[in-house]
Design a protein around this motif. Structure first.
Motif, mmCIF file in Angstrom:
data_model
loop_
_atom_site.group_PDB
_atom_site.id
_atom_site.type_symbol
_atom_site.label_atom_id
_atom_site.label_comp_id
_atom_site.label_asym_id
_atom_site.label_seq_id
_atom_site.Cartn_x
_atom_site.Cartn_y
_atom_site.Cartn_z
ATOM 1 N N ASP A 51 40.534 -18.451 -4.435
ATOM 2 C CA ASP A 51 39.485 -19.361 -3.987
ATOM 3 C C ASP A 51 38.794 -18.767 -2.763
ATOM 4 O OD1 ASP A 51 39.296 -22.561 -2.398
ATOM 5 O OD2 ASP A 51 37.960 -21.681 -3.898
ATOM 6 N N ASP A 52 37.494 -19.029 -2.641
ATOM 7 C CA ASP A 52 36.743 -18.488 -1.520
ATOM 8 C C ASP A 52 35.891 -19.604 -0.924
ATOM 9 O OD1 ASP A 52 35.793 -15.716 -0.269
ATOM 10 O OD2 ASP A 52 34.088 -17.072 -0.408
ATOM 11 N N GLN A 53 35.769 -19.589 0.387
ATOM 12 C CA GLN A 53 35.017 -20.622 1.092
ATOM 13 C C GLN A 53 33.636 -20.128 1.502
ATOM 14 O OE1 GLN A 53 36.320 -23.708 1.273
ATOM 15 N NE2 GLN A 53 38.004 -22.824 0.093
ATOM 16 N N PHE A 54 33.020 -19.331 0.678
ATOM 17 C CA PHE A 54 31.707 -18.787 1.010
ATOM 18 C C PHE A 54 30.686 -19.924 1.131
ATOM 19 C CE2 PHE A 54 27.572 -16.882 0.151
ATOM 20 C CZ PHE A 54 27.616 -15.757 0.963
ATOM 21 N N PRO A 55 29.845 -19.901 2.157
ATOM 22 C CA PRO A 55 28.858 -20.980 2.362
ATOM 23 C C PRO A 55 27.623 -20.790 1.473
ATOM 24 C CG PRO A 55 28.697 -19.382 4.141
ATOM 25 C CD PRO A 55 29.847 -18.940 3.285
ATOM 26 N N TRP A 56 27.752 -21.179 0.234
ATOM 27 C CA TRP A 56 26.681 -20.925 -0.735
ATOM 28 C C TRP A 56 25.375 -21.606 -0.327
ATOM 29 C CZ3 TRP A 56 27.451 -17.097 -3.924
ATOM 30 C CH2 TRP A 56 28.766 -16.748 -4.253
ATOM 31 N N ARG A 96 30.981 -11.961 6.973
ATOM 32 C CA ARG A 96 32.246 -12.562 6.531
ATOM 33 C C ARG A 96 33.305 -11.465 6.436
ATOM 34 N NH1 ARG A 96 32.648 -18.041 5.965
ATOM 35 N NH2 ARG A 96 33.836 -17.852 4.041
#
Length: 395
Positions: free
Chosen positions: A213-218, A278
């Motif tokens: 899982d990744d918390q990238f700020p899309w 990031r």
């Protein structure tokens, strides 16, 4: 069903192409096990992966980052890969016996795999995780070629003196049965006429959602802006800070552009609003939004970008990266910079050129079409299954 042992070195870029292949083989009902560094393999293949430890001496490949040319090749083989093979070939052989392996799938730099296979009489295929290995880089330097062959011959004599299957420096480097090439001829060029049988399968990409899982700020992405993705891979952080800073300065001044930059060492501070930094990037999902990629010409990154029709600016650092960078240029899919001399102005000019000239995008699309139709993990699984069937008929 069959049992496969995947033999890999402790290098992320050499494990990644086989992860999707392992998923595919497991989905077909085969037993898939790994021989390598357990924490690294499980970080990439998943916590449930069956991994049999094969631990080498405490020396990381990143220790040779400052070397170039023959000095870099000498470090890679004499100080890293050959000692790794000597330290792990017994562990690989033990793992092959424990899983009753029908076939070893050996990364091109995991020489312990062919040593174990030849010793036990188990067939093996070579995983060419980079197109730089598909041609002899030392053709123009026969003395270096002889040095490497002598190094391989000594390794064979020490670790596999009485093989069940004949082993030579050539077959240690590339399996006589099959080389899985995770690229296509559209990028790498035609295979050497006298080389080992080559299966051009293209990049083996995992299905979306298969990774961590990744918390990238899309929500940060602006659909109206051209997204430039910047990455130097996983082992280049010690030498990458200056280049990444140049990228920040270059991309921060480009109107109508955004940049997402991977900075695993935390070297970058005070970046402009159109630049996002990031520690790691979700590359495959992000490439669906990208207009260009700036990278070190690592084979996985290059093929992932081109598979998404994204042109590149490449600045190779070492090893096979200059070869891959030249393949990008020859295909017309990008621009090459000198890593050590790349200023913010040069990076900006290259990015503007790649974004502004349609020929780069068209060339990337042509290579991308070949990569997508090559079959990826499914094609690779088909080929290794065929090798197992043929080996069974011979027995």
């Amino acid at each position: 069903m069959s049992s496969f042992l995947l033999v890999v070195p402790p290098l992320v870029g050499h494990i990644t192409p086989l992860v999707a292949v392992a998923d595919e083989l497991a989905a077909r009902g085969h037993r898939v096990a790994w021989s390598g560094e357990p924490s690294l393999v499980r970080a990439l293949a998943g916590p449930e992966a069956e991994v049999h430890p094969a631990l080498g001496p405490p020396l990381g490949a990143d220790q040779g980052l400052g070397l170039r040319g023959y000095a870099a090749a000498r470090f890679l083989w004499e100080d890293f890969l050959v000692p790794l093979a000597e330290a792990t070939h017994e562990s690989v052989a033990d793992a092959a016996k424990r899983v009753d392996a029908d076939l070893l799938v050996c990364d091109m730099q995991a020489l312990a795999g062919p040593l174990a296979g030849a010793r036990l009489g188990i067939p093996w295929v070579t995983s060419a995780s980079t197109s730089g290995s598909l041609r002899d880089p030392f053709t123009a330097t026969p003395q270096v070629r002889r040095w490497l062959d002598d190094l391989f011959a000594g390794l064979i004599a020490r670790c596999c003196p009485r093989p069940a299957v004949a082993l030579t420096p050539a077959t240690l480097e590339r399996s006589p049965l099959l080389v899985l090439a995770f690229t296509t001829e559209a990028l790498a060029g035609p295979a050497e006429p006298s080389g080992a049988p080559t299966a051009w399968v293209g990049p083996a990409l995992r299905q979306p959602g298969a990774g961590p899982d990744d918390q990238f700020p899309w929500a940060w992405l602006d659909p109206a802006a051209a997204l430039v993705v910047v990455s130097l891979g996983t082992v280049n952080a010690p030498v990458g800070a200056r280049f990444l800073r140049a990228c920040v300065d270059a991309l921060g001044q480009l109107r109508g552009a955004q940049a997402a930059i991977a900075d695993p060492s935390g070297a970058l501070t005070a970046v402009p609003d159109n630049v996002l930094v990031r520690p790691r990037l979700p590359m495959l999902p992000l490439l669906s939004h990208a207009a260009a990629v700036v990278c070190h010409a690592g084979h996985n990154t290059v093929c992932e970008a081109l598979a998404h029709d994204v042109p590149l600016v490449v600045a190779p650092i070492r090893d096979d990266q200059p070869i891959v960078a030249q393949q990008v240029v020859d295909a017309g899919a990008g621009i090459r910079l000198h890593f050590g001399r790349a200023t913010a102005d040069l990076v900006a000019a290259a990015v503007v050129d790649v974004l502004g000239r349609a020929r780069y995008r068209k060339a990337a699309e042509a290579v991308g079409a070949s990569l997508r139709t090559a079959g990826g993990a499914g094609a690779a699984a088909d080929h290794v299954e065929a090798v197992v069937r043929e080996a069974g008929r011979r027995r």
